[in-house]
Design a protein around this motif. Structure first.
Motif, PDB file in Angstrom:
ATOM      1  N   VAL A   5      22.018  12.973  69.183  1.00 46.54           N
ATOM      2  CA  VAL A   5      22.601  11.732  68.682  1.00 46.54           C
ATOM      3  C   VAL A   5      23.372  11.085  69.824  1.00 46.54           C
ATOM      4  O   VAL A   5      24.294  11.692  70.376  1.00 46.54           O
ATOM      5  N   PRO A   6      22.992   9.886  70.239  1.00 44.01           N
ATOM      6  CA  PRO A   6      23.665   9.261  71.386  1.00 44.01           C
ATOM      7  C   PRO A   6      25.139   8.990  71.116  1.00 44.01           C
ATOM      8  O   PRO A   6      25.564   8.784  69.975  1.00 44.01           O
ATOM      9  N   LEU A   7      25.906   8.983  72.173  1.00 43.14           N
ATOM     10  CA  LEU A   7      27.291   8.564  72.117  1.00 43.14           C
ATOM     11  C   LEU A   7      27.348   7.037  72.121  1.00 43.14           C
ATOM     12  O   LEU A   7      26.324   6.369  72.295  1.00 43.14           O
ATOM     13  N   SER A   8      28.527   6.486  71.961  1.00 39.44           N
ATOM     14  CA  SER A   8      28.689   5.036  72.022  1.00 39.44           C
ATOM     15  C   SER A   8      29.932   4.695  72.824  1.00 39.44           C
ATOM     16  O   SER A   8      31.033   5.161  72.502  1.00 39.44           O
ATOM     17  N   LEU A   9      29.766   3.906  73.853  1.00 40.25           N
ATOM     18  CA  LEU A   9      30.926   3.441  74.618  1.00 40.25           C
ATOM     19  C   LEU A   9      31.829   2.573  73.748  1.00 40.25           C
ATOM     20  O   LEU A   9      33.052   2.588  73.895  1.00 40.25           O
ATOM     21  N   CYS A  10      31.231   1.835  72.837  1.00 41.61           N
ATOM     22  CA  CYS A  10      32.007   0.941  71.983  1.00 41.61           C
ATOM     23  C   CYS A  10      32.908   1.707  71.013  1.00 41.61           C
ATOM     24  O   CYS A  10      33.860   1.136  70.470  1.00 41.61           O
ATOM     25  N   ALA A  11      32.612   2.986  70.796  1.00 43.42           N
ATOM     26  CA  ALA A  11      33.432   3.798  69.891  1.00 43.42           C
ATOM     27  C   ALA A  11      34.565   4.500  70.619  1.00 43.42           C
ATOM     28  O   ALA A  11      35.389   5.170  69.995  1.00 43.42           O
ATOM     29  N   GLN A 253      27.653  -6.240  72.581  1.00 43.22           N
ATOM     30  CA  GLN A 253      28.742  -5.526  71.915  1.00 43.22           C
ATOM     31  C   GLN A 253      29.618  -4.780  72.929  1.00 43.22           C
ATOM     32  O   GLN A 253      30.847  -4.715  72.783  1.00 43.22           O
ATOM     33  N   LEU A 254      28.989  -4.231  73.971  1.00 44.51           N
ATOM     34  CA  LEU A 254      29.755  -3.531  75.001  1.00 44.51           C
ATOM     35  C   LEU A 254      30.679  -4.494  75.739  1.00 44.51           C
ATOM     36  O   LEU A 254      31.847  -4.174  76.011  1.00 44.51           O
ATOM     37  N   LEU A 255      30.185  -5.687  76.056  1.00 43.63           N
ATOM     38  CA  LEU A 255      31.035  -6.663  76.736  1.00 43.63           C
ATOM     39  C   LEU A 255      32.242  -7.025  75.883  1.00 43.63           C
ATOM     40  O   LEU A 255      33.352  -7.198  76.407  1.00 43.63           O
ATOM     41  N   GLU A 256      32.055  -7.141  74.583  1.00 40.54           N
ATOM     42  CA  GLU A 256      33.179  -7.431  73.695  1.00 40.54           C
ATOM     43  C   GLU A 256      34.170  -6.279  73.688  1.00 40.54           C
ATOM     44  O   GLU A 256      35.390  -6.490  73.674  1.00 40.54           O
ATOM     45  N   HIS A 257      33.660  -5.044  73.710  1.00 39.74           N
ATOM     46  CA  HIS A 257      34.537  -3.871  73.687  1.00 39.74           C
ATOM     47  C   HIS A 257      35.351  -3.763  74.975  1.00 39.74           C
ATOM     48  O   HIS A 257      36.536  -3.384  74.941  1.00 39.74           O
ATOM     49  N   LEU A 258      34.754  -4.104  76.102  1.00 39.28           N
ATOM     50  CA  LEU A 258      35.471  -4.026  77.378  1.00 39.28           C
ATOM     51  C   LEU A 258      36.705  -4.920  77.377  1.00 39.28           C
ATOM     52  O   LEU A 258      37.691  -4.621  78.060  1.00 39.28           O
ATOM     53  N   VAL A 281      20.241  -6.669  77.385  1.00 36.23           N
ATOM     54  CA  VAL A 281      21.019  -7.176  78.511  1.00 36.23           C
ATOM     55  C   VAL A 281      20.748  -8.668  78.670  1.00 36.23           C
ATOM     56  O   VAL A 281      19.596  -9.115  78.656  1.00 36.23           O
ATOM     57  N   ARG A 282      21.802  -9.425  78.808  1.00 34.38           N
ATOM     58  CA  ARG A 282      21.697 -10.881  78.938  1.00 34.38           C
ATOM     59  C   ARG A 282      22.779 -11.364  79.901  1.00 34.38           C
ATOM     60  O   ARG A 282      23.677 -10.604  80.253  1.00 34.38           O
ATOM     61  N   PRO A 283      22.734 -12.626  80.346  1.00 33.43           N
ATOM     62  CA  PRO A 283      23.757 -13.113  81.274  1.00 33.43           C
ATOM     63  C   PRO A 283      25.151 -13.014  80.665  1.00 33.43           C
ATOM     64  O   PRO A 283      25.346 -13.258  79.474  1.00 33.43           O
ATOM     65  N   VAL A 284      26.132 -12.668  81.506  1.00 34.39           N
ATOM     66  CA  VAL A 284      27.511 -12.604  81.016  1.00 34.39           C
ATOM     67  C   VAL A 284      28.001 -14.024  80.763  1.00 34.39           C
ATOM     68  O   VAL A 284      27.656 -14.957  81.501  1.00 34.39           O
ATOM     69  N   PRO A 285      28.808 -14.219  79.713  1.00 35.07           N
ATOM     70  CA  PRO A 285      29.132 -15.587  79.293  1.00 35.07           C
ATOM     71  C   PRO A 285      30.207 -16.291  80.103  1.00 35.07           C
ATOM     72  O   PRO A 285      30.265 -17.520  80.112  1.00 35.07           O
ATOM     73  N   ASP A 286      31.093 -15.538  80.770  1.00 36.73           N
ATOM     74  CA  ASP A 286      32.202 -16.192  81.466  1.00 36.73           C
ATOM     75  C   ASP A 286      32.710 -15.272  82.570  1.00 36.73           C
ATOM     76  O   ASP A 286      32.328 -14.099  82.653  1.00 36.73           O
ATOM     77  N   THR A 289      34.743 -11.945  81.613  1.00 38.35           N
ATOM     78  CA  THR A 289      33.817 -10.895  81.189  1.00 38.35           C
ATOM     79  C   THR A 289      33.093 -10.315  82.397  1.00 38.35           C
ATOM     80  O   THR A 289      32.904  -9.097  82.506  1.00 38.35           O
ATOM     81  N   ALA A 290      32.685 -11.193  83.303  1.00 38.58           N
ATOM     82  CA  ALA A 290      31.955 -10.748  84.489  1.00 38.58           C
ATOM     83  C   ALA A 290      32.801  -9.801  85.339  1.00 38.58           C
ATOM     84  O   ALA A 290      32.316  -8.777  85.818  1.00 38.58           O
ATOM     85  N   LEU A 291      34.085 -10.119  85.513  1.00 36.65           N
ATOM     86  CA  LEU A 291      34.953  -9.273  86.326  1.00 36.65           C
ATOM     87  C   LEU A 291      35.190  -7.918  85.665  1.00 36.65           C
ATOM     88  O   LEU A 291      35.297  -6.894  86.352  1.00 36.65           O
ATOM     89  N   ARG A 292      35.265  -7.882  84.341  1.00 42.11           N
ATOM     90  CA  ARG A 292      35.379  -6.595  83.658  1.00 42.11           C
ATOM     91  C   ARG A 292      34.119  -5.763  83.857  1.00 42.11           C
ATOM     92  O   ARG A 292      34.182  -4.541  84.073  1.00 42.11           O
TER      93      ARG A 292
END
Length: 351
Positions: A5-11, A253-258, A281-286, A289-292
């Motif tokens: 069962v995979p782990l989740s960075l968001c958790a 979701q990972l970008l939001e969690h960061l 994976v998609r372009p970072v919005p701002d 977020t990119a620096l994180r």
């Protein structure tokens, strides 16, 4: 095949105590075994060979450096004679020429116990000051023989002044310094930075540093194959379930969690991970977020955690505007490192 069962960075919401920040001021796992003799100079760049020679000599000269090991200055000790050469080294070169390899090799080669040497990025050093306070950080590090600072952040004037003040106190205590830095906004040129920029920004400390230029191209692209194309969502998901210790998260979701986790904790966020699997994976919005994402990419690269992804390739993460802006060098470094980790992850598919 047994599925895991995979782990989740968001958790994950790691909490990192201050003493861990101090204990972890050593070269990252990727650089545990690097030494001067494992650095492979580009034969077309003689400055790389010259840098190894100069740094080896610098390390040897630190054998008799002032370091009490107590974190306190020896106020009643006889004042040492002024050194014949600067007690600091500044590695001046573009990204991917092996500056971190050489900086870590200097740390390993310096004749002192690990507890008397410190190695960290500029961000990690500012996080340490935030956790301990300025005076306690001075006391903690002033007994050290060597402090290595990777990727000195010249694009944040406030933090630059803070760290420069810290280094001034450490120099007074006899600590030797070594540093690399990033590119100043507006000084992008060939993707490298100038020693004059670094020395000007740290002002009063400039006399303590000997600039050491290292020319060359990004070694991660030297003779290496093209970055692998992204896989499908199904392939990434299957690999995550087939790989013990892998995480599986949607990229948005990972970008939001960061945004909810302080960057000082990104290293702890990746504890015990054997692979990171990302879908969509998609372009970072701002830019925030990119620096994180840049910080996370650095921590994954330091720890040699392969990254398997679906969606867009990593060279399409950042907009053209970002790649032309003041943080251009950081974004190119992140692309380079994520691409290298994507190559490492190819073997996870089809297990």
């Amino acid at each position: 095949m047994t599925e895991a069962v995979p782990l989740s960075l968001c958790a994950r919401e790691p909490h990192v105590p201050a003493d861990r920040l101090v204990a972890e001021m050593v070269p990252p796992p990727r650089f545990d075994s690097v030494r001067f003799d494992t650095y492979v100079p580009d034969p077309n760049q003689p400055s790389q060979t010259e840098a190894v020679t100069a740094l080896s000599s610098f390390a040897s000269g630190l054998g008799g450096a002032h370091a009490t090991g107590s974190g306190r200055r020896r106020w009643f000790a006889k004042k040492p004679a002024a050194p014949l050469a600067p007690r600091g080294i500044y590695l001046d070169g573009g990204y991917g020429v092996g500056k971190t390899h050489l900086l870590a090799s200097l740390w390993h080669a310096t004749p002192a116990e690990p507890s008397l040497k410190a190695f960290g990025t500029f961000v990690e050093l500012t996080n340490l000051v935030g956790a301990l306070g300025f005076q306690q950080t001075v006391q903690t590090l002033s007994g050290h023989r060597l402090l290595c600072i990777d990727e000195f952040e010249l694009d944040d004037p406030g933090d630059t002044v803070l760290v420069s003040s810290l280094l001034a106190r450490l120099v007074e205590a006899g600590v030797a310094l070594a540093a690399t830095s990033n590119t100043l906004p507006g000084k992008l040129g060939e993707g490298r930075f100038a020693a004059a920029d670094f020395l000007r920004e740290i002002q009063g400390l400039s006399a303590h540093f000997r600039p050491l230029r290292i020319d060359g191209e990004d070694y991660r692209h030297r003779g290496l194959p093209e970055a692998p194309a992204p896989f499908s969502d199904e392939q990434v998901t299957a690999a995550a379930y087939a790989t013990e210790g892998a995480s599986l998260d949607g990229f948005p979701q990972l970008l939001e969690h960061l945004a909810r986790v302080h960057p000082s904790r990104y290293g702890a966020l990746t504890d015990d991970l054997r692979a990171v699997c990302l879908t969509d994976v998609r372009p970072v919005p701002d830019q925030s977020t990119a620096l994180r994402l840049v910080v996370l990419a650095d921590r994954l690269y330091d720890r040699e955690v392969p990254v398997l992804a679906s969606g867009l390739p990593f060279d399409q993460l950042f907009s053209e505007e970002m790649l032309k802006g003041g943080y251009r060098k950081k974004y190119f470094r992140a692309i380079s490192r994520l691409t290298a980790l994507a190559r490492d992850a190819k073997g996870l598919v089809g297990r």
